[in-house]
Structure formats: C-alpha cells, structure tokens
Write a protein that holds these residues in place. Structure first.
Motif, PDB file in Angstrom:
ATOM      1  N   UNK A  93      28.990 -14.055 -41.617  1.00 40.25           N
ATOM      2  CA  UNK A  93      30.158 -13.692 -40.820  1.00 40.25           C
ATOM      3  C   UNK A  93      30.094 -12.228 -40.398  1.00 40.25           C
ATOM      4  N   UNK A  94      29.669 -11.358 -41.328  1.00 42.15           N
ATOM      5  CA  UNK A  94      29.649  -9.920 -41.047  1.00 42.15           C
ATOM      6  C   UNK A  94      28.634  -9.556 -39.983  1.00 42.15           C
ATOM      7  N   UNK A  95      27.607 -10.376 -39.841  1.00 41.67           N
ATOM      8  CA  UNK A  95      26.564 -10.095 -38.858  1.00 41.67           C
ATOM      9  C   UNK A  95      27.011 -10.347 -37.424  1.00 41.67           C
ATOM     10  N   UNK A  96      28.285 -10.643 -37.241  1.00 45.56           N
ATOM     11  CA  UNK A  96      28.796 -10.913 -35.897  1.00 45.56           C
ATOM     12  C   UNK A  96      28.822  -9.669 -35.023  1.00 45.56           C
ATOM     13  N   UNK A  97      28.926  -8.488 -35.618  1.00 44.85           N
ATOM     14  CA  UNK A  97      28.909  -7.277 -34.791  1.00 44.85           C
ATOM     15  C   UNK A  97      28.251  -6.127 -35.551  1.00 44.85           C
ATOM     16  N   UNK A  98      28.040  -5.017 -34.869  1.00 47.58           N
ATOM     17  CA  UNK A  98      27.306  -3.895 -35.441  1.00 47.58           C
ATOM     18  C   UNK A  98      28.027  -3.274 -36.624  1.00 47.58           C
ATOM     19  N   UNK A  99      29.355  -3.149 -36.539  1.00 44.93           N
ATOM     20  CA  UNK A  99      30.107  -2.545 -37.634  1.00 44.93           C
ATOM     21  C   UNK A  99      30.007  -3.402 -38.883  1.00 44.93           C
ATOM     22  N   UNK A 100      30.137  -4.710 -38.712  1.00 45.11           N
ATOM     23  CA  UNK A 100      30.011  -5.597 -39.856  1.00 45.11           C
ATOM     24  C   UNK A 100      28.619  -5.526 -40.471  1.00 45.11           C
TER      25      UNK A 100
END
Length: 210
Positions: A92-99
C-alpha cells in the motif's frame, strides 16, 4: 535503536489515539462502520517488522460461530478476527513517493531505528485506513479476496455467507461439491458440506436453494 516490544508499544500508543485497541500482542482492532472492523497485524523482530492491514465483519463471525454451534462443534465466537482479507502495508505504501520513503521496517541487515513506529503508523493512516474503508462492502470485499487474491486463510469459512449475500447460490453449490469433505473444525467432527448446510439454514435457505 529499540526492541521489537518497544516498537509495538509505540505503535499501539499512536493507533490508540485513533480508537484502536490491542486484544493481543501485535494485533490491533477498531470498530469501523456498521459490523465492519479494521484490523492491523504486525509480526516483529529485531531487524524487520511485518505490518499487514485488513478487516473483518462481526456479522460474519457470529454467523460462522452459530452454524458450528448448531452442529455441536467446539467453537467460540472470536471477537478480534481473523480478517477476511489482508494486504502487506508495504504494497500500500508503495503507491507514492512519500509512502515509499517511509518504508523503514523491512530487512536491511541493520537493527531498526526508533522512527520505524512513526513510519508504520503514518503509512497505516495514509494508506491503510483508505484501504479498509474501500472494502467495507460485499462487492469490493469479494473482488479483493478473489480477483486480487487478498483472501486470508480463514476466508473459506466466510465464503458461503458472501455468496449468499451476492445471490450466487449456484457458485456456492459448486464450491461445496469441490470441498464437501474438507474438515472445518480441529477435531474433524464437521466437514464443509455440513457447515454450509448450517449457514444456509441460518439464512432461511434450503440446501437446494429454495
């Protein structure tokens, strides 16, 4: 650096601010909407943590427990899961750069840093909560479990309830035909065909679907 117990304690401190409770070590549960409950599990170690996010449904748990009770099986209603579906927090966290930048809990060969607890809770709040919310309906839950292969090992116990709610009795009959002798209790006293029959009875449905 800290121990896994320190990390879990800090994670619970943060999640409790959002209404989660900790029924057992590494498990966090929160009432969500209607009968749905958010569920977070975290396997711990010195060099990595394994957070997963999922959800379960009190109605499903109670129906499963009642069906087994009717069959005389030794079963108690579990109040804290297991979840219906679950997914690794990293996915789930790999959805965007911040995650992605906050994924600090995976194995790197070095002991985890204290900030890992804040990183995990940040990602649970940012990505896990929306995931739970998006699956608090039967259709989305079914797609996640079957199409996306996110079903938990316990999902087979709740599948009959889902298929009944989806109006897919033909699919349920076929599934039972393929798994009728599969035991569903530790003492082997109840098989899947008997269990589904009790679930159908609870919903006022005859074995033939009438």
């Amino acid at each position: 650096m800290g121990s896994s117990q320190e990390f879990l304690k800090r994670i619970f401190e943060l999640l409790s601010e959002d209404g989660f409770r900790q029924p057992s070590r590494g498990i966090y549960v929160k009432p969500w909407i209607d009968a749905w409950r958010g569920w977070v599990g975290i396997d711990s170690g010195r060099y990595s943590l394994g957070p997963v996010v999922g959800l379960f449904n009190d109605e499903f748990l109670k129906a499963s427990s009642e069906a087994l009770k009717r069959l005389g099986a030794p079963w108690q209603h579990g109040e804290n899961g297991p979840p219906l579906i679950m997914i690794n927090l990293q996915q789930l966290a790999e959805q965007d750069a911040e995650g992605t930048a906050r994924i600090s809990w995976t194995f790197s060969g070095k002991a985890l840093q204290p900030s890992v607890a804040e990183d995990i809770v940040y990602c649970i709040r940012t990505f896990g909560y929306p995931y739970i919310q998006a699956h608090t309906n039967i259709e989305a839950l079914w797609r996640a479990a079957v199409d996306e292969r996110r079903a938990s090992p316990a999902f087979i116990m709740y599948l009959p309830i889902l298929l009944i709610k989806l109006g897919q009795l033909d699919s349920l009959r076929q599934f039972v035909a393929d798994h009728r002798e599969r035991p569903v209790t530790a003492d082997l006293s109840v098989n899947y065909e008997q269990y589904v029959g009790a679930i159908l009875e609870l919903h006022g449905i005859a074995p033939d679907g009438s």
